[in-house]
Structure formats: structure tokens, C-alpha cells
Scaffold this motif. Structure first.
Motif, PDB file in Angstrom:
ATOM      1  N   ASP A 211       0.813  -1.217   0.000  1.00 32.95           N
ATOM      2  CA  ASP A 211       0.000   0.000   0.000  1.00 32.95           C
ATOM      3  C   ASP A 211       0.849   1.270   0.000  1.00 32.95           C
ATOM      4  O   ASP A 211       0.318   2.373  -0.095  1.00 32.95           O
ATOM      5  N   GLN A 212       2.172   1.123   0.100  1.00 30.05           N
ATOM      6  CA  GLN A 212       3.056   2.278   0.016  1.00 30.05           C
ATOM      7  C   GLN A 212       3.824   2.310  -1.307  1.00 30.05           C
ATOM      8  O   GLN A 212       4.671   3.176  -1.517  1.00 30.05           O
ATOM      9  N   TRP A 389       9.725   4.118   7.705  1.00 28.60           N
ATOM     10  CA  TRP A 389       8.620   3.501   6.981  1.00 28.60           C
ATOM     11  C   TRP A 389       8.731   3.793   5.493  1.00 28.60           C
ATOM     12  O   TRP A 389       9.604   4.530   5.043  1.00 28.60           O
ATOM     13  N   PHE A 447       4.512   2.517   9.905  1.00 31.69           N
ATOM     14  CA  PHE A 447       3.565   3.244   9.065  1.00 31.69           C
ATOM     15  C   PHE A 447       3.413   4.679   9.550  1.00 31.69           C
ATOM     16  O   PHE A 447       3.329   4.939  10.751  1.00 31.69           O
ATOM     17  N   GLU A 448       3.356   5.588   8.602  1.00 29.50           N
ATOM     18  CA  GLU A 448       3.135   6.989   8.929  1.00 29.50           C
ATOM     19  C   GLU A 448       1.685   7.230   9.338  1.00 29.50           C
ATOM     20  O   GLU A 448       1.394   8.080  10.178  1.00 29.50           O
ATOM     21  N   ASP A 449       0.775   6.462   8.751  1.00 27.16           N
ATOM     22  CA  ASP A 449      -0.649   6.583   9.036  1.00 27.16           C
ATOM     23  C   ASP A 449      -0.976   5.862  10.349  1.00 27.16           C
ATOM     24  O   ASP A 449      -0.775   4.653  10.477  1.00 27.16           O
ATOM     25  N   ASP A 450      -1.488   6.592  11.333  1.00 25.50           N
ATOM     26  CA  ASP A 450      -1.794   6.005  12.638  1.00 25.50           C
ATOM     27  C   ASP A 450      -2.830   4.890  12.548  1.00 25.50           C
ATOM     28  O   ASP A 450      -2.842   3.974  13.379  1.00 25.50           O
ATOM     29  N   LYS A 451      -3.702   4.953  11.546  1.00 25.92           N
ATOM     30  CA  LYS A 451      -4.721   3.913  11.402  1.00 25.92           C
ATOM     31  C   LYS A 451      -4.096   2.566  11.062  1.00 25.92           C
ATOM     32  O   LYS A 451      -4.685   1.519  11.338  1.00 25.92           O
ATOM     33  N   LEU A 452      -2.926   2.589  10.457  1.00 29.50           N
ATOM     34  CA  LEU A 452      -2.186   1.358  10.176  1.00 29.50           C
ATOM     35  C   LEU A 452      -1.164   1.064  11.271  1.00 29.50           C
ATOM     36  O   LEU A 452      -0.966  -0.090  11.658  1.00 29.50           O
ATOM     37  N   GLU A 453      -0.519   2.118  11.767  1.00 34.12           N
ATOM     38  CA  GLU A 453       0.558   1.951  12.738  1.00 34.12           C
ATOM     39  C   GLU A 453       0.061   1.389  14.066  1.00 34.12           C
ATOM     40  O   GLU A 453       0.677   0.486  14.642  1.00 34.12           O
ATOM     41  N   GLN A 454      -1.037   1.895  14.567  1.00 38.01           N
ATOM     42  CA  GLN A 454      -1.500   1.483  15.896  1.00 38.01           C
ATOM     43  C   GLN A 454      -1.854  -0.003  15.964  1.00 38.01           C
ATOM     44  O   GLN A 454      -1.365  -0.714  16.848  1.00 38.01           O
TER      45      GLN A 454
END
Length: 529
Positions: A211-212, A389, A447-454
């Protein structure tokens, strides 16, 4: 039917220019140190070719084409190889004005040869999801570092062969924006894939999460001029080139004779008389047995639970999916082992690799002082303050990490000889592993996106606690080589979780094997993404 074998590699020295002698470049998706020559096999008017493109394949192709009558060249799972050879073979194929077909993955130098066809198309014989052409730039054979010396020559070749459909920006990115040898522009076949899977995508490294990677929306193999027709050509591959089901590099044998009987034995061994566990297990296995092809099942390791995945494009995805579902079951996180894939039992492979590792660990040789000194002297970047990331997962890693020990090969080998060994986590996703290491696939991402990182961070913590419940237990992280940030990320995460003895084996698998130390096959116990 006629087969062609390798010829004397010294012939290549006569034909190489001084420039190519000074800088031998390698284009490869996967090549082992002892790669064999490409195998050619003629069937009627078809010439089938499979395997890596190496030095003396030029003469093999020259001899085969000189016999005349060949109308189609079918490239079967070509991982790439030598740039000089690939370009020379490509020019011969172009001059012969024959059709080229790609069955399976035609990567790197193979793509140069494929693009030489007057008519180009994908063929059957491999799973749709893995039938693709992969384009990337040249790199040095030994260091794997990108080398731009011959990028203009490659750019001109693709431009010439793609004609009016040539997209300069797309090809320029594929050749010049990769960060390591495993970075690629991948272009799948059209006819047998869903529309969403036909979009070409570019990943600068092999570790970049999908996805990146950059999606080239609105384009496909035909619109880019990679193929000249959209239809997939039916093929009957020679028996020696048919794809065999494998398990992380190991070929699987015959299917299970009676999976129903075997299921009962497996469930009884896992549940140890617990009625609820047995009931759920039998129901899960029945669902598995009745499921469509490309399916896999995993069971908990040291803790009850199951994971099943079926109906996907290839068995590899099924295996990863089954492990993932088993690992991350709600309120029941655990390490897991795969039981079966399609009709093949794979659980015994875990015990086999474990037994091999146990036999090796007590007799590990001591690396030479020269090797250890070279490992310690390797340059490094500054100490990072945060995880990496996206496209920055490959490159010079730091000399040290805050609050984390750095071990060399000698220190790790000595620790593994002891009875009370550290927990060792392999953060790579393919290839063999260090004896005794636990394979955590995709365990070094960020991941830079918290929705993925958390949620990812939560899964990482759960798997690490399952492997090392004692926060004071030494835990070692390593990856493929010293320029992979996956092991850096994993070690830093462990430190953040409160582990007091986090160790980073910077040299990784490459340093281990260069020191002459043994390895075992990969048997993954966790998938994190």
C-alpha cells in the motif's frame, strides 16, 4: 524434443567489451550463489527457457536459434541475471522476429528478452497472480547496489520495443528510482486477473509494503506496450518446467493419502482431551477439507486455536492468511504453525527444521577474526530517533541504537552454543534462517498513518510477548543484511515495549553465511501484516 546444456563460460570473456569487463552488472529478482545456467528445451517450433540468465546463455541461445524453425520463445519463471547476456540474447531474439510468451514471473533481465518479441503475450502454466513482467534498473552483482551506468541503454531498449505506447516517466522510475535489487515495476497479465490486479505498481525495495508502492492507475500491460495482445495463450509446459508446490523454498512431496484420518490425529494431539477444543477443531478441519483449492490451515503453537484461509489466487497467500488469522484471533493472540496447504501436510517440516537446528547449535564454528573485523568496521549512519517507513527501509543502517546492544556474528554464535539461548527473531520474509530463529514475517514494518501503525504495533507486541514473555530475556533481531531497516525497526519496537536486553545483529543473514555458519529452512510462526 531437444535440450540444451551450459557451455564454457570462457567464451564470454572473448566477446565482452572492456567496459563490461570492468563493471559486471547483475539484474536479478532472485539468484543464489550457485545458480545454474538457464535451461532451454525445444518442443516442435517452441523453445522453452527457464531459470536465471547467466554468462554463457548467449551461446546456448545462439546455437538453438541457429537451427531454425523456432516460432515462439516461452520464458518460464525467469528470475533475471546478467545484464550483458540478457541484452545480447534480446537482440538475437529481436533479429529472429519470433513471438515471446511469459509464463510465470519474467523479471529483470528476463524482461529484456521478453520485450524482444515481435509479438508478445502472457501464457498459461503458472498462477495468474504470479504471471507478470518485472522491470528494474541494473545493480552490481556482489554489493546489490544500484548502478546507473547502463540505464540509458536499457531505457532506449524499452522505448524501442514498446513503440508508440512507451511511457517515459513509468520506465524511468522503474530503472532509476529503485533503492536495491529487489525494487521493481511489476506488470501482471490481463485475461485471468481481476481488474484491480492489472494495475502496474512500483516498489523501490522488496520490503516496501504494497500500500506504500506507487500504483499506475489506468494503465496495464497492453496500454504500456509490454504485451502486444490482451489474450493469454494456452500452453503445455514441459514436465521439467511445471511449477511444483513449495513451502518457503522447500518442495513438497506427495499429497496426504487420507486427510480425514490425519485430521483426527492432529486435533487430538493439539487438544489433549479438551472437548470444546476438539469440537471446534473438527469443525474447522471439515470446513478446510470442503473448501476450494488454494487453501491452508494453521494451529496454535503451545496454545489452542486455528486459522484457515481458502479461495485465494495462490497457495502462498493462503498460507500467509491462515497463519495471520491463527496468530491474531480475537482475545487469543499466539504463535502458530501451518498444518497443511491444499492436500499437502506441512506440519512435520517444523519438527524437521527444529531437529536440524538443535544438532547444529552445539557445534557452531567460530568465525575468523578477519571476518569479524570487517563486520565491525562496516560504516554506519547516525543513531535514529524514530522508526522508518515506506520507501526508506533499505540503506545504510546506524552503527548503534539507543538502549540496544549490537552483536557481531561471533557474539551471536557463542550465545547460541549455550543451553540458555536468547530468543532470536528473523525479520525477513523469505529464504533460509539462522538455526533456532523464529520467523516473524513482515515484522519490521512501520507506518506513517496512525490507522495502520497502531494496530500493527499492537500485533507486534502480542507476537513478541508470545515468543518472549519474560521482559528480561535477551531478544535478538536480524534481517537479510546490514542495510535492512526491518531489524532496526523491530529492535526499537521491542525496546519501547519494555524489554531490557534487546540485541540487534546488524550483519544479519548475509554476515552469518559469509562467516561459513549453517542455516535451516524457514518455517514461519507469525505473520504481522
Amino acid at each position: 524434443m531437444q535440450k540444451y546444456g551450459p557451455v564454457c563460460p570462457l567464451l564470454r570473456e572473448v566477446m565482452m567489451s572492456r567496459v563490461f569487463k570492468a563493471l559486471i552488472l547483475c539484474l536479478s529478482f532472485w539468484l543464489s550463489a550457485n545458480s545454474q545456467a538457464m535451461t532451454l528445451e525445444r518442443v516442435g517450433k517452441d523453445l522453452f527457457a527457464t531459470g536465471p540468465t547467466v554468462d554463457h546463455d548467449f551461446v546456448q541461445f545462439k546455437d538453438a536459434l541457429a537451427q531454425g524453425g523456432i516460432e515462439r520463445l516461452i520464458l518460464v519463471n525467469g528470475p533475471g541475471g546478467d545484464l550483458w547476456t540478457g541484452m545480447q540474447v534480446a537482440r538475437m531474439v529481436r533479429d529472429a522476429k519470433i513471438t515471446t510468451l511469459a509464463s510465470g514471473a519474467c523479471m529483470s533481465a528476463c524482461s529484456l528478452i521478453f520485450m524482444a518479441g515481435q509479438v508478445r503475450a502472457f501464457g498459461t502454466g503458472s498462477l495468474p497472480r504470479v504471471t507478470m513482467v518485472g522491470i528494474h534498473g541494473a545493480h552490481d552483482r556482489d554489493s546489490k547496489r544500484v548502478n546507473s551506468t547502463f540505464m540509458p541503454q536499457m531505457f532506449d531498449w524499452y522505448k524501442q520495443q514498446m513503440g508508440d505506447k512507451f511511457e517515459a516517466q513509468v520506465i524511468n522510475q522503474a530503472l532509476n528510482d529503485i533503492q536495491e535489487a529487489s525494487g521493481f515495476l511489476r506488470i501482471r497479465e490481463l485475461k485471468r486477473t481481476q481488474e484491480k490486479d492489472r494495475t502496474p505498481w512500483f516498489c523501490p525495495t522488496g520490503q516496501t509494503p504494497f500500500d506504500q508502492c506507487q500504483q499506475h492507475t489506468g494503465k496495464d500491460a497492453f496500454s504500456l506496450g509490454v504485451v502486444t495482445q490482451t489474450e493469454t495463450v494456452p500452453l503445455q509446459l514441459p514436465a521439467s518446467m511445471k511449477v511444483q508446490l513449495g513451502f518457503f523454498g522447500k518442495s513438497l512431496g506427495e499429497p496426504m493419502v487420507d486427510m480425514h484420518d490425519r485430521a483426527g490425529v492432529l486435533i487430538e494431539g493439539l487438544c489433549k482431551g479438551q472437548l470444546l477444543c476438539k469440537t471446534i477443531g473438527q469443525r474447522t478441519f471439515n470446513n478446510y477439507l470442503s473448501a476450494n483449492h488454494n487453501k491452508a490451515m494453521a494451529i496454535g503453537w503451545g496454545k489452542s486455536g486455528y486459522g484457515v484461509r481458502w479461495g485465494v489466487d495462490d497457495p502462498g497467500l493462503a498460507m500467509l492468511g491462515a497463519l495471520y488469522h491463527c496468530n491474531h484471533a480475537k482475545n487469543n493472540a499466539k504463535l502458530c504453525r501451518l498444518v497443511s496447504v491444499n492436500e499437502h501436510e506441512v506440519l512435520p517440516l517444523y519438527d524437521e527444521e527444529s531437529a536440524q537446528a538443535a544438532a547444529m547449535l552445539g557445534q557452531l564454528p567460530t568465525p575468523s577474526l578477519e571476518h569479524l573485523q570487517a563486520e565491525r568496521d562496516e560504516p554506519g549512519a547516525s543513531t535514529p530517533s524514530k522508526l522508518r517507513w515506506g520507501q526508506a527501509l533499505t540503506g545504510m543502517t546506524p552503527k548503534s541504537l539507543d538502549g540496544i546492544q549490537r552483536w557481531d556474528t561471533g557474539t551471536l554464535a557463542q550465545a547460541l552454543r549455550q543451553t540458555d539461548r536468547p530468543v532470536v527473531i528473523d525479520a525477513a520474509s523469505f529464504g533460509p534462517v539462522i538455526p533456532g530463529a523464529l520467523s516473524f514475517i513482515n515484522s519490521g514494518l512501520a507506518f506513517e498513518d496512525d490507522k495502520l501503525e497502531q494496530p500493527y504495533a499492537e500485533r507486534f507486541g502480542q507476537m513478541l510477548r508470545a515468543a518472549a514473555p519474560d521482559l528480561n530475556k535477551p531478544v535478538v533481531f536480524y534481517c537479510s543484511h546490514s542495510e535492512s531497516w526491518l531489524s532496526v525497526n523491530a529492535a526499537m519496537r521491542a525496546r519501547q515495549l519494555g524489554y531490557t536486553q534487546v540485541i540487534w545483529y546488524r550483519g544479519g543473514f548475509k554476515a552469518w553465511t559469509q562467516a561459513g555458519l549453517p542455516t535451516v529452512g524457514r518455517v514461519p510462526v507469525a505473520v504481522l501484516y
